[in-house]
Design an enzyme around this catalytic site. Structure first.
Site, PDB file in Angstrom:
ATOM      1  N   LEU A   1       0.866  -1.179   0.000  1.00 45.91           N
ATOM      2  CA  LEU A   1       0.000   0.000   0.000  1.00 45.91           C
ATOM      3  C   LEU A   1       0.902   1.228   0.000  1.00 45.91           C
ATOM      4  CD1 LEU A   1      -2.905  -0.526   2.601  1.00 45.91           C
ATOM      5  CD2 LEU A   1      -3.138  -0.149   0.143  1.00 45.91           C
ATOM      6  N   ASP A   2       0.558   2.240  -0.797  1.00 44.72           N
ATOM      7  CA  ASP A   2       1.302   3.501  -0.762  1.00 44.72           C
ATOM      8  C   ASP A   2       1.291   4.061   0.653  1.00 44.72           C
ATOM      9  OD1 ASP A   2       1.818   3.409  -3.469  1.00 44.72           O
ATOM     10  OD2 ASP A   2       0.133   4.704  -4.014  1.00 44.72           O
ATOM     11  N   PRO A   3       2.335   4.816   1.038  1.00 48.16           N
ATOM     12  CA  PRO A   3       2.372   5.385   2.397  1.00 48.16           C
ATOM     13  C   PRO A   3       1.106   6.158   2.775  1.00 48.16           C
ATOM     14  CG  PRO A   3       4.497   5.645   1.360  1.00 48.16           C
ATOM     15  CD  PRO A   3       3.581   5.086   0.304  1.00 48.16           C
TER      16      PRO A   3
END
Length: 301
Positions: free
Chosen positions: A46-48
């Site tokens: 997951l993206d930050p």
């Protein structure tokens, strides 16, 4: 004498409801520390800035990660209309703008082109490797790259809310390797208004739901406490999308040693990929051939 790995031999899945901010790797390391686990990994980055399901595999569950990575996933996300950014999300610099705002009906009509088998170009700021280097590293250095389109299966893409003229909330169910940021970017381009992702949440991934996940605060509070182990889900949940066959007692022994093993009769087809259990525990994953399963992965738990 060889060095021994530190940590416990503990196996299973821990579902985390990831907050915005930390990277997926940071979350894995936090869980490994809190559970004093020898081995850990995650099923799908997951993206930050994204929130939601991050399924952490511990021990033998790491062998089932590919099956969760390949499973369907669902996201809810808010798209900012009228602006394109160099990262395709709110973190980037605005690189194009438009005063045009599509109507609700125009948005719904445009969504159809993004359902089914589509080809998608990953964002410039992504973990895709270009000539052996991550795209985001080259993008940070100001390089603009040609990234090849790749196939994506989109099961469903629905408009669920229109908070105001500048924003629309969508929900997408898709297969492996989907970039929600690319969907927003390409949708904006298709409607002639530009767009990027403002907020993103993964609501489920394979058998795992965000609402069942622990927060990082809960993980930290329970670090080193046996109560944290109670939240572990069985290794076998990572195999939910494969047919299950039951081994004979002798077959289980052979499979655990990496040899083809006998299984009880079933209706799976010759050559199908399956997982084999014995007394409720996963023994192996492999191919079914004429009454036996030829193992590709063997579980030791």
């Amino acid at each position: 004498m060889g060095r021994r790995s530190k940590g416990r031999d503990i196996s299973g899945w821990l579902v985390i409801d990831k907050p915005a901010g930390p990277t997926s790797t940071t979350v894995v390391n936090k869980v490994r520390w809190a559970m004093n686990a020898k081995k850990a990994g995650h099923a799908g980055t997951l993206d930050p800035d994204a929130t939601g399901v991050l399924a952490i595999a511990l021990g033998e569950a790491t062998k089932t990660v590919p099956y969760i990575t390949d499973a369907l996933k669902a996201y809810t996300f808010t798209v900012r209309l009228g602006q394109a950014t160099n990262t395709d999300d709110a973190e980037g610099e605005v690189i194009a703008q438009s005063d045009m705002r599509p109507t609700d009906d125009q948005i719904k009509d445009a969504l159809g082109a993004f359902v089914g088998d589509i080809m998608q170009v990953p964002p410039q700021f992504s973990a895709v490797k270009i000539d052996g280097q991550r795209a985001y590293k080259r993008a940070r250095e100001g390089e603009e790259m040609e990234i090849a389109a790749r196939p994506l299966w989109v099961e469903e893409l629905l408009m669920t809310d229109r908070p105001d003229a500048d924003h629309v909330t969508l929900e997408m169910t898709c297969g492996k390797g989907g970039y929600v940021r690319s969907i927003a970017r390409d949708l904006g381009a298709a409607m002639g208004c530009f767009a990027h992702v403002r907020a993103l949440r993964r609501i489920w991934s394979g058998p795992f739901d965000a609402e069942d996940g622990l927060t990082l605060e809960q993980v930290e509070a329970l670090a080193g406490d046996p109560a944290l182990d109670a939240h572990l889900r069985p290794v076998e949940e990572g195999l939910a999308d494969l047919p299950e066959l039951k081994a004979t007692a002798e077959g289980a022994v052979r499979l655990r040693n990496g040899n083809p093993g006998m299984v009880l009769p079933s209706d799976v087809e010759y050559g199908d990929e399956v997982w084999v259990s014995f007394e409720g525990k996963a023994v192996a994953v492999g191919r079914y051939k004429a009454g036996e399963v030829h193992p590709a992965r063997v579980f030791n738990h």
